[in-house]
Design an enzyme around this catalytic site. Structure first.
Site, PDB file in Angstrom:
ATOM      1  CD  GLU A   6     -15.773   9.694 -18.160  1.00 45.40           C
ATOM      2  OE1 GLU A   6     -16.217   9.147 -17.146  1.00 45.40           O
ATOM      3  OE2 GLU A   6     -15.504  10.895 -18.219  1.00 45.40           O
ATOM      4  CB  VAL A  65     -41.745   5.353   3.172  1.00 41.24           C
ATOM      5  CG1 VAL A  65     -40.800   5.772   4.277  1.00 41.24           C
ATOM      6  CG2 VAL A  65     -42.462   4.058   3.499  1.00 41.24           C
ATOM      7  CB  CYS A 115     -47.613  24.880 -54.892  1.00 43.90           C
ATOM      8  SG  CYS A 115     -47.472  25.113 -53.112  1.00 43.90           S
ATOM      9  CE  LYS A 152     -17.678  14.426 -27.010  1.00 43.48           C
ATOM     10  NZ  LYS A 152     -18.846  14.976 -27.680  1.00 43.48           N
ATOM     11  CB  SER A 190     -13.968  21.576 -27.538  1.00 41.58           C
ATOM     12  OG  SER A 190     -14.498  22.835 -27.393  1.00 41.58           O
ATOM     13  CG  LEU A 191     -13.027  16.341 -25.372  1.00 37.79           C
ATOM     14  CD1 LEU A 191     -13.789  15.079 -25.018  1.00 37.79           C
ATOM     15  CD2 LEU A 191     -11.664  16.330 -24.699  1.00 37.79           C
ATOM     16  CE  LYS A 216     -18.308  12.853 -32.551  1.00 36.29           C
ATOM     17  NZ  LYS A 216     -18.812  13.946 -31.755  1.00 36.29           N
ATOM     18  CG  ASP A 228     -44.642  10.990  -1.786  1.00 38.68           C
ATOM     19  OD1 ASP A 228     -43.541  11.492  -2.136  1.00 38.68           O
ATOM     20  OD2 ASP A 228     -45.422  10.431  -2.581  1.00 38.68           O
ATOM     21  CD  GLU A 257     -22.493  16.565 -22.102  1.00 40.02           C
ATOM     22  OE1 GLU A 257     -21.532  17.198 -21.607  1.00 40.02           O
ATOM     23  OE2 GLU A 257     -22.859  16.698 -23.283  1.00 40.02           O
TER      24      GLU A 257
HETATM   25  S1  IVH Z   1     -14.131  15.668 -21.065  1.00 40.39           S
HETATM   26  C1  IVH Z   1     -10.865  18.113 -21.128  1.00 40.39           C
HETATM   27  N1  IVH Z   1     -15.740  13.594 -20.834  1.00 40.39           N
HETATM   28  O1  IVH Z   1     -18.143  16.611 -24.748  1.00 40.39           O
HETATM   29  C2  IVH Z   1     -12.208  17.866 -20.743  1.00 40.39           C
HETATM   30  N2  IVH Z   1     -16.511  15.481 -22.049  1.00 40.39           N
HETATM   31  O2  IVH Z   1     -16.326  17.647 -26.864  1.00 40.39           O
HETATM   32  C3  IVH Z   1     -13.222  18.101 -21.777  1.00 40.39           C
HETATM   33  N3  IVH Z   1     -18.769  15.271 -22.913  1.00 40.39           N
HETATM   34  O3  IVH Z   1     -17.928  19.884 -23.620  1.00 40.39           O
HETATM   35  C4  IVH Z   1     -14.417  17.309 -21.641  1.00 40.39           C
HETATM   36  N4  IVH Z   1     -19.161  13.263 -22.122  1.00 40.39           N
HETATM   37  O4  IVH Z   1     -19.854  18.501 -22.772  1.00 40.39           O
HETATM   38  C5  IVH Z   1     -15.578  14.834 -21.340  1.00 40.39           C
HETATM   39  N5  IVH Z   1     -17.054  11.723 -20.540  1.00 40.39           N
HETATM   40  C6  IVH Z   1     -16.905  12.943 -21.028  1.00 40.39           C
HETATM   41  C7  IVH Z   1     -17.920  13.599 -21.762  1.00 40.39           C
HETATM   42  C8  IVH Z   1     -17.668  14.880 -22.259  1.00 40.39           C
HETATM   43  C9  IVH Z   1     -19.660  14.278 -22.803  1.00 40.39           C
HETATM   44  C10 IVH Z   1     -18.990  16.541 -23.646  1.00 40.39           C
HETATM   45  C11 IVH Z   1     -18.691  17.748 -22.824  1.00 40.39           C
HETATM   46  C12 IVH Z   1     -17.646  18.529 -23.575  1.00 40.39           C
HETATM   47  C13 IVH Z   1     -17.695  17.927 -24.935  1.00 40.39           C
HETATM   48  C14 IVH Z   1     -16.297  17.938 -25.527  1.00 40.39           C
END
Ligand code: IVH
Length: 649
Positions: free
Chosen positions: A108, A32, A398, A110, A79-80, A304, A34, A165
């Site tokens: 949430e 449908v 080798c 990563k 970055s985090l 992590k 397509d 992401e």
């Molecule tokens: S928050 C302050 N949320 O992780 C906001 N990052 O180490 C910074 N990433 O560059 C990012 N899942 O590419 C956030 N649920 C998530 C994520 C996320 C993956 C990646 C993102 C960022 C990196 C930070």
């Protein structure tokens, strides 16, 4: 089809696509869809001036770009800070508690992919920019448009940056790698590399074929008037973005730990790779109060996941001979899925490690995979070892050219300069990003060209002719033309690439740059004393270079003639900017290495000096700036933060 029907049909198609790609809940069949799609396409072919920007036909990606332009983010991408265990979490929560009270946390997963910034204006997707250095990335809008979970149009009209992401689902990743293996192309190490590589394709049809998925995780510039992050994100989902799984709110340590444990247990079951849990303060006002360090928001962190361990069996130990002759053992293991990716190899580093761990063929072992790296063998299950197993015996010849190996302790080396594996790997290295960056000259292609005798060293690349390639099996017109073009495009590049590409022992990218900066192409005529005087060049490096020049002077000349590298003096004149011609000093810790920032300022025409004097025009400072800062203030030298520097650039 009337113009009104056309608009109506686009709406219907977009609704079908939204249910399919964003909600995972198909409303109809492919057939449908397509049929309707082809009707729309036919209308557009007859009425090219009436094509709507959010028509699904705009996503097929028939655009081939020459390269990507740099583009600034409207607000910085951060970055985090990483947390590795519950003690880290507790410490982080204590810090947060000092800065603000009565807060809750938005948790949430990563996602392990490539970050992307989407800029919408007047409800239209204006630009999609990769993270880059967080301030400036690459404009990959054409490719982003092929990602079906990125809406081309949204109902929010103010300017808005949506961050997320881009990921590849695990089963698509396996499918792509199977395909690549069949085509003899090199395999992606993990879904993250596959996602990042797919985003940077010059041919957006390739991006389109990779089934990339965009998962939003936050906002950049926005004028949304909500007091909670969770409310802002709810709006993002309502605008048509995919809802990532397992989002929840938590009050404190116990609740965060509970959500984390649930994610760890369930991670293998997810379609996409997760590498941790992101914790964010939910109250926007509190976020603003807490602010940022040089690199990270203080209001968010990444907790992590532990690396994943699995048991498997050693089927074989193969030997690889690198460009320097070093022989590296690699374990071939019983294929084992870890986090949805099938692992078939584990690294062994060197023969000492095999001895130390007493790794034998047929052994059951525990392998550990963390993030993207090749798994490591952490333990042999000796009690399960079969009777009659024998310790591994180090090779003395080798595996490639059979010449005698030299045992240098940690390293075992093939001494034969003409060993085919050494030669092929040195050509592959020469073509890699850190050297001449010859896109399109893949590993397998180098192997074939060497095997058929067309290239015996890197210099021969520059004598290759199209007709020669066309005679080879599997080298069609387009592929062959691409290879020739890529090789010829590697001429006239910076001279440090030429130096680095020769693969001189102990001379890497940084040293090559230093040599090129100080001596240009005259590096071949410099004596040891002058070499050592260069910042970053030590005695061992100097000796290695002198020896290389002595033995290979003819080769260097031939390669230089073929490559025509630029002398550093031939640098293009910097465009007008506040740093051009100024003397700048850097101090304190910055968001990236000082070397990078120095290089950036130098391309802008600044001279970066090590100490502050009256002649200094600007002092740029990062965190924990010390005496240079005080001196600059005393001498009334203009000082600025790294952020401010980036702003005025
Ligand atoms: S928050 C302050 N949320 O992780 C906001 N990052 O180490 C910074 N990433 O560059 C990012 N899942 O590419 C956030 N649920 C998530 C994520 C996320 C993956 C990646 C993102 C960022 C990196 C930070």
């Amino acid at each position: 089809m009337s113009p009104t029907d056309y608009l109506e049909n686009i709406k219907t198609l977009n609704k079908y696509a939204h249910y399919y790609y964003v909600l995972d809940d198909p409303l109809t069949t492919d057939e449908v869809y397509d049929k309707l799609y082809h009707g729309v396409l036919a209308f557009e072919e007859e009425n090219p001036d009436k094509v709507e920007m959010d028509s699904p036909t705009q996503r097929v990606g028939d655009i081939i770009s020459e390269g990507f332009n740099k583009a600034p983010h409207l607000s910085r991408m951060w970055s985090l800070e990483d947390l590795f265990n519950s003690a880290d979490l507790q410490k982080w929560l204590d810090k947060v508690a000092k800065l603000s009270d009565n807060i809750s946390f938005y948790c949430e997963p990563k996602f392990d992919g490539a970050s992307l910034n989407l800029i919408y204006e007047e409800g239209k997707l204006l630009q999609a920019i990769t993270r880059g250095d967080g301030v400036i990335g690459e404009d990959i809008t054409q490719n982003a448009k092929t990602i079906r979970s990125i809406p081309l149009k949204i109902s929010h009209l103010q300017r808005l940056e949506i961050r997320g992401e881009v990921v590849i689902f695990k089963d698509d990743f396996e499918r792509i790698n199977v395909q690549r293996a069949e085509q003899g192309a090199s395999l992606f190490a993990n879904p993250r590399n596959a996602a990042a590589g797919s985003l940077r394709q010059l041919d957006s049809r390739i991006t389109s074929s990779r089934n990339l998925v965009f998962l939003p995780y936050g906002l950049g510039e926005n004028e949304l008037d909500f007091s909670l992050l969770s409310e802002k994100m709810a709006l993002v989902y309502k605008l048509g973005f995919r809802r990532p799984p397992l989002r929840s709110l938590a009050k404190g340590f116990d609740e965060i730990e509970e959500i984390y444990k649930q994610m760890v247990t369930e991670r293998e079951g997810f379609d996409m790779m997760l590498d941790g849990m992101v914790i964010k303060v939910n109250q926007i006002e509190a976020q603003e109060e807490m602010g940022y360090t040089v690199k990270n928001p203080r209001w968010s962190s990444a907790y992590k996941f532990p690396a994943v361990e699995k048991i498997t069996t050693i089927k074989d130990i193969i030997l690889q001979v690198g460009r320097s002759g070093a022989v590296t053992p690699v374990a071939i293991v019983e294929p084992t899925p870890i986090e949805g990716v099938v692992v078939e190899r584990a690294s062994l580093h060197n023969f000492d490690e095999i001895d130390r761990k007493d790794i034998r063929l047929g052994d059951k072992v525990i392998i550990l995979r963390s993030g993207d790296v090749i798994p490591k063998i952490i333990k042999v299950l000796v009690h399960e070892r079969q009777e009659g197993s024998v310790a591994y015996i180090r090779p003395t010849q080798c595996p490639v050219c059979s010449s005698e190996l030299l045992d240098e302790g940690a390293l075992t080396k093939c001494q034969n300069l003409e060993c085919s594996s050494r030669v092929v790997n040195s050509i592959i290295y020469f073509a890699s990003k850190a050297c001449l960056n010859i896109d399109g000259l893949g590993d397998r292609i180098v192997e074939v060209l060497y095997e058929v005798g067309l290239i015996k060293s890197v210099v021969d690349l520059y004598d290759l002719r199209l007709e020669q390639l066309l005679e080879l099996e599997g080298f069609k017109q387009k592929k062959s033309e691409k290879i020739i073009k890529a090789i010829s495009a590697s001429k006239g590049k910076e001279c440090w690439r030429f130096i680095n590409g020769m693969g001189i022992e102990h001379i890497g990218e940084v040293a090559s740059k230093a040599l090129c900066e100080n001596f240009g192409l005259d590096f071949v005529n410099v004596d040891k004393e002058r070499l050592i005087a260069v910042d970053g060049i030590g005695e061992e490096m100097a000796e290695s270079l002198l020896e290389f020049v002595r033995v290979n002077s003819e080769y260097i000349q031939r390669l230089q003639a073929a490559l025509e590298p630029l002398k550093p003096a031939q640098k293009v004149e910097a465009v007008e900017n506040p740093f051009k011609g100024k003397i700048v000093v850097l101090t304190g810790s910055m968001s990236e290495s000082r070397g990078n920032i120095k290089a950036m300022l130098e391309t802008l025409g600044a001279k970066v000096s090590g100490s502050v004097s009256k002649k200094t025009d600007f002092l740029i400072y990062g965190e924990d700036a010390g005496s240079k800062y005080d001196k600059a203030i005393n001498l009334k030298v203009e000082v600025m933060t790294e952020d401010y520097m980036r702003e005025i650039i």
